[in-house]
Design a protein around this motif. Structure first.
Motif, PDB file in Angstrom:
ATOM      1  N   GLY A   1     -12.314   3.353   3.845  1.00  0.00           N
ATOM      2  CA  GLY A   1     -11.519   4.013   3.267  1.00  0.00           C
ATOM      3  C   GLY A   1     -10.266   3.514   3.094  1.00  0.00           C
ATOM      4  N   TYR A   2      -9.712   2.501   3.746  1.00  0.00           N
ATOM      5  CA  TYR A   2      -8.456   1.702   3.540  1.00  0.00           C
ATOM      6  C   TYR A   2      -8.791   0.182   3.351  1.00  0.00           C
ATOM      7  N   PRO A   3      -8.369  -0.403   2.400  1.00  0.00           N
ATOM      8  CA  PRO A   3      -8.417  -1.506   2.153  1.00  0.00           C
ATOM      9  C   PRO A   3      -7.571  -2.427   3.139  1.00  0.00           C
ATOM     10  N   SER A   4      -8.071  -3.773   3.546  1.00  0.00           N
ATOM     11  CA  SER A   4      -7.230  -4.751   4.320  1.00  0.00           C
ATOM     12  C   SER A   4      -6.831  -5.886   3.892  1.00  0.00           C
ATOM     13  N   SER A   5      -7.224  -6.108   2.466  1.00  0.00           N
ATOM     14  CA  SER A   5      -7.029  -7.113   1.656  1.00  0.00           C
ATOM     15  C   SER A   5      -7.413  -6.848   0.073  1.00  0.00           C
ATOM     16  N   ALA A   6      -6.848  -7.676  -0.692  1.00  0.00           N
ATOM     17  CA  ALA A   6      -6.958  -7.199  -2.165  1.00  0.00           C
ATOM     18  C   ALA A   6      -8.285  -7.523  -2.525  1.00  0.00           C
ATOM     19  N   GLU A   7      -9.118  -8.172  -1.698  1.00  0.00           N
ATOM     20  CA  GLU A   7     -10.809  -8.336  -1.976  1.00  0.00           C
ATOM     21  C   GLU A   7     -11.202  -6.927  -1.802  1.00  0.00           C
ATOM     22  N   GLU A   8     -10.715  -6.286  -0.983  1.00  0.00           N
ATOM     23  CA  GLU A   8     -11.586  -4.807  -0.443  1.00  0.00           C
ATOM     24  C   GLU A   8     -10.918  -3.851  -1.286  1.00  0.00           C
TER      25      GLU A   8
ATOM     26  N   LEU B   1      -8.448  12.159  -8.578  1.00  0.00           N
ATOM     27  CA  LEU B   1      -9.363  11.282  -7.758  1.00  0.00           C
ATOM     28  C   LEU B   1      -8.733  10.322  -7.326  1.00  0.00           C
ATOM     29  N   LEU B   2      -7.731   9.583  -7.894  1.00  0.00           N
ATOM     30  CA  LEU B   2      -6.972   8.268  -7.316  1.00  0.00           C
ATOM     31  C   LEU B   2      -6.440   8.515  -6.106  1.00  0.00           C
ATOM     32  N   LEU B   3      -5.573   9.508  -6.331  1.00  0.00           N
ATOM     33  CA  LEU B   3      -4.877   9.981  -5.274  1.00  0.00           C
ATOM     34  C   LEU B   3      -5.651  10.573  -4.024  1.00  0.00           C
ATOM     35  N   VAL B   4      -6.642  11.257  -4.129  1.00  0.00           N
ATOM     36  CA  VAL B   4      -7.511  11.899  -3.169  1.00  0.00           C
ATOM     37  C   VAL B   4      -8.176  10.354  -2.380  1.00  0.00           C
ATOM     38  N   LYS B   5      -8.537   9.574  -3.458  1.00  0.00           N
ATOM     39  CA  LYS B   5      -9.184   8.333  -2.407  1.00  0.00           C
ATOM     40  C   LYS B   5      -8.239   7.403  -1.927  1.00  0.00           C
ATOM     41  N   ALA B   6      -6.880   7.386  -2.336  1.00  0.00           N
ATOM     42  CA  ALA B   6      -5.743   6.382  -1.474  1.00  0.00           C
ATOM     43  C   ALA B   6      -5.413   7.398  -0.174  1.00  0.00           C
ATOM     44  N   THR B   7      -5.249   8.685  -0.396  1.00  0.00           N
ATOM     45  CA  THR B   7      -4.758   9.319   0.841  1.00  0.00           C
ATOM     46  C   THR B   7      -5.530  10.341   1.334  1.00  0.00           C
ATOM     47  N   SER B   8      -5.702  11.687   0.978  1.00  0.00           N
ATOM     48  CA  SER B   8      -6.578  12.439   1.757  1.00  0.00           C
ATOM     49  C   SER B   8      -6.496  14.042   0.832  1.00  0.00           C
ATOM     50  N   PRO B   9      -7.409  14.668   0.990  1.00  0.00           N
ATOM     51  CA  PRO B   9      -7.296  16.082   0.168  1.00  0.00           C
ATOM     52  C   PRO B   9      -6.230  16.814   0.649  1.00  0.00           C
TER      53      PRO B   9
ATOM     54  N   TRP C   1       0.878  -1.139  -0.061  1.00  0.00           N
ATOM     55  CA  TRP C   1      -0.036  -0.017   0.021  1.00  0.00           C
ATOM     56  C   TRP C   1       0.850   1.227  -0.020  1.00  0.00           C
ATOM     57  N   GLN C   2       2.028   1.409   0.876  1.00  0.00           N
ATOM     58  CA  GLN C   2       2.914   2.334   0.629  1.00  0.00           C
ATOM     59  C   GLN C   2       3.323   2.612  -0.726  1.00  0.00           C
ATOM     60  N   ALA C   3       3.953   1.466  -1.432  1.00  0.00           N
ATOM     61  CA  ALA C   3       4.399   1.662  -2.585  1.00  0.00           C
ATOM     62  C   ALA C   3       3.310   1.989  -3.608  1.00  0.00           C
ATOM     63  N   TRP C   4       2.234   1.592  -3.388  1.00  0.00           N
ATOM     64  CA  TRP C   4       1.216   2.086  -4.381  1.00  0.00           C
ATOM     65  C   TRP C   4       0.740   3.702  -4.277  1.00  0.00           C
ATOM     66  N   VAL C   5       0.958   3.905  -3.048  1.00  0.00           N
ATOM     67  CA  VAL C   5       0.752   5.482  -2.689  1.00  0.00           C
ATOM     68  C   VAL C   5       1.855   6.444  -3.167  1.00  0.00           C
ATOM     69  N   ALA C   6       2.979   5.739  -3.178  1.00  0.00           N
ATOM     70  CA  ALA C   6       4.249   6.355  -3.501  1.00  0.00           C
ATOM     71  C   ALA C   6       4.050   6.635  -5.346  1.00  0.00           C
ATOM     72  N   LEU C   7       3.645   5.528  -5.851  1.00  0.00           N
ATOM     73  CA  LEU C   7       3.464   5.704  -7.258  1.00  0.00           C
ATOM     74  C   LEU C   7       2.309   6.589  -7.627  1.00  0.00           C
TER      75      LEU C   7
ATOM     76  N   LEU D   1     -13.874  14.545  -3.274  1.00  0.00           N
ATOM     77  CA  LEU D   1     -13.830  13.263  -2.415  1.00  0.00           C
ATOM     78  C   LEU D   1     -15.429  13.239  -1.851  1.00  0.00           C
ATOM     79  N   ARG D   2     -16.059  14.320  -1.406  1.00  0.00           N
ATOM     80  CA  ARG D   2     -17.356  14.317  -0.957  1.00  0.00           C
ATOM     81  C   ARG D   2     -18.200  13.701  -2.004  1.00  0.00           C
ATOM     82  N   THR D   3     -18.094  14.386  -3.362  1.00  0.00           N
ATOM     83  CA  THR D   3     -18.924  13.941  -4.297  1.00  0.00           C
ATOM     84  C   THR D   3     -18.866  12.668  -4.776  1.00  0.00           C
ATOM     85  N   TYR D   4     -17.651  12.044  -4.484  1.00  0.00           N
ATOM     86  CA  TYR D   4     -17.451  10.729  -4.686  1.00  0.00           C
ATOM     87  C   TYR D   4     -18.077   9.824  -4.125  1.00  0.00           C
TER      88      TYR D   4
END
Length: 545
Positions: free
Chosen positions: A401-408, A477-485, A159-165, A382-385
């Motif tokens: 907001g945060y996935p705990s597994s690949a399914e989530e 939108l991808l970055l806002v979903k993964a982290t925060s505004p 997840w840290q690598a994904w946010v860094a990307l 983020l609020r609209t999404y």
């Protein structure tokens, strides 16, 4: 007298012996006699003692005395068996391995994870050699367990690598878009100083690219699902059957084709090329207004001001984002995050400050007002999404907001909400911007006074600018979903410091270099603070389960 004592002893032993014998047998400390003749004689003697107790002879008394001695010996063995586990009647070493994996006990400690993984692999394939899981088997196991998607969305390191990307991609796309706009409007061979018309053309290209990329992702649905990125595949059908497809009982015609465009299938979000729902339009309208004003003011300020002045006019974006996050989102920004963000912003101000540069007041005012909408846009996005996603999720389900597994990492509702947000924001923004462009009168002026409208290179530059706009629009939108505004807004601070020296080919004064270096150090401080904060939130979320 002796016969009465013998009778009493015999009666007590007759009831005590079977109970003790059954108790010792249940504890596994007594083995059943294997001699059938001995069992028959012992059964006959018990019957004779029960039928005529008065005729009990001395031999029976001696037999029971011997059994009493054996019972006491077994009792001593039972006291020792309480300290040592009883020996089972079945030899464990003779058992064959089960073809199914062993289920891990809930009481197993965390220190046995490595040993458990080895036992699990050996129990699945007992006939495989001891080097299972090495070499090519590791590579095959990685793909069987979900591939990159399981790593990115199922582990904390992934997840840290994904946010860094995402941070690297969003920052790089923003820098590329700035370079293209600078080349088109200021420094290129064909200068096009019309920010309103340029913004409108880039938004049209962005919407067309959204349609094309969505179609390509649908075609590549199987490879994406194989690598664990099935959530990136756009929906191909509308959320609810509306009966508006260009087939069936409707006769072919202009009205049927228009109905298919607006309520058919495919497009960006699965509801047709021009999917239109008044309920969703009402939800997206505030976001579209903020987006249009942000883009117009930013491009206008950038077109009529040098880069250092453009960054100075927008220096208040990060402080405004912190204030709006605390007011609108009720976020609790800790001291480390607040200090690092403000220190990085102050260093960017020192790096961008110029005393001998002439500016126009219009560009400065546009940059200052654009700061408010730039800081407000990720929050409203983020609020609209979330509002659109909540309307798609069935009652009783909860989105985290945060996935705990690949399914989530994503489901159908979240995927449809993501593409619906992009589709309606782009479509409504074009609907708002079209009358503004017509009323401004720039289109006739551009048509009559720009001589290079038929040059392919000019339109190639506009296409590249539209591609940069599409990349920034979707990655935000991808970055806002993964982290925060707040994190999305702060990404522009180290990017602005880098582009300040990159555009000048790293030939800047020492003051600028010091400000840029301190800004990047403060940005790393902000990164560590947000990382620790995200880990704490994830731990609290897991404990809440």
């Amino acid at each position: 007298m002796n016969s009465s004592r013998a009778f009493t002893r015999t009666t007590q032993n007759s009831f005590r012996k079977p109970l003790d014998f059954l108790g010792n047998l249940s504890r596994g400390s007594v083995q059943l006699p294997q001699d059938r003749k001995w069992r028959d004689s012992h059964t006959a003697r018990r019957k004779n003692s029960a039928s005529s107790l008065d005729d009990t002879d001395h031999s029976d008394v001696e037999l029971y005395a011997q059994m009493e001695g054996s019972r006491r010996g077994h009792s001593a063995q039972n006291s020792q068996s309480e300290l040592q586990p009883a020996v089972p009647l079945i030899d464990i070493g003779s058992r064959s391995n089960s073809p199914y994996p062993r289920i891990r006990s809930a009481a197993q400690s965390e220190d046995e994870d490595d040993e458990y993984e080895y036992e699990l692999a050996s129990s699945i394939r007992p006939l495989v050699s001891s080097d299972v899981g090495r070499g090519s088997h590791v590579f095959r196991g990685f793909w069987r367990q979900g591939g990159p998607g399981a790593f990115f969305f199922g582990t904390w390191q992934g997840w840290q690598a994904w946010v860094a990307l995402l941070v690297f991609w969003a920052g790089g796309c923003s820098f590329g878009l700035l370079l293209m706009n600078r080349f088109i409007m200021l420094t290129g061979v064909y200068k096009f100083p019309f920010p309103l018309t340029q913004t409108y053309i880039q938004l049209i290209i962005t919407h067309v690219l959204l349609i094309l990329v969505s179609s390509l992702l649908r075609l590549a649905s199987r490879p994406l699902q194989f690598i664990g990125f099935g959530a990136a595949v756009p929906p191909s059908q509308p959320a609810a059957p509306q009966g508006g497809a260009y087939r069936g009982s409707r006769k072919p015609g202009l009205s049927a084709f228009a109905h298919w465009l607006s309520n058919g299938s495919g497009g960006i979000a699965g509801g047709g090329l021009f999917e239109f729902d008044w309920q969703i339009v009402k939800q997206v309208l505030p976001l579209a207004v903020i987006f249009v004003v942000k883009v117009l003011l930013s491009n206008f300020s950038f077109a009529y001001a040098p880069l250092p002045i453009y960054q100075l006019a927008r220096i208040g974006i990060t402080p405004l984002a912190i204030i709006l996050s605390c007011i609108l989102q009720k976020d609790n920004v800790n001291g480390s995050t607040l200090s690092s963000a403000l220190v990085a912003t102050l260093n960017l101000f020192f790096a961008s400050f110029r005393s001998n540069v002439r500016v126009t007041w219009e560009s400065v005012v546009a940059g200052i007002f654009s700061s408010l909408f730039v800081a407000l846009y990720p929050i409203q996005l983020l609020r609209t999404y979330r509002t659109i996603a909540a309307g798609l999720v069935p009652q009783g389900d909860v989105l985290t907001g945060y996935p705990s597994s690949a399914e989530e990492a994503g489901n159908k509702e979240e995927t449809r909400a993501f593409y619906r947000t992009l589709h309606y924001t782009s479509l409504v923004s074009l609907m708002l911007l079209t009358p503004i462009v017509i009323i401004s009168g720039e289109v006739p002026h551009v048509y009559h006074n720009i001589p290079f409208l038929d040059v392919p290179f000019f339109w190639a530059m506009m296409l590249f600018g539209g591609m940069g706009s599409w990349a920034v629009f979707s990655s935000t939108l991808l970055l806002v979903k993964a982290t925060s505004p707040l994190t999305m807004t702060f990404v522009a601070v180290p990017r602005s410091a880098f582009q300040l020296v990159a555009i000048n080919l790293f030939k800047v004064p020492a003051q600028t270099w010091v400000g840029v270096m301190l800004c990047w150090i403060s940005s790393l401080w902000f990164l560590v603070a947000r990382r620790d904060e995200g880990r704490s939130r994830d731990r609290l979320r897991l404990e809440g389960r």
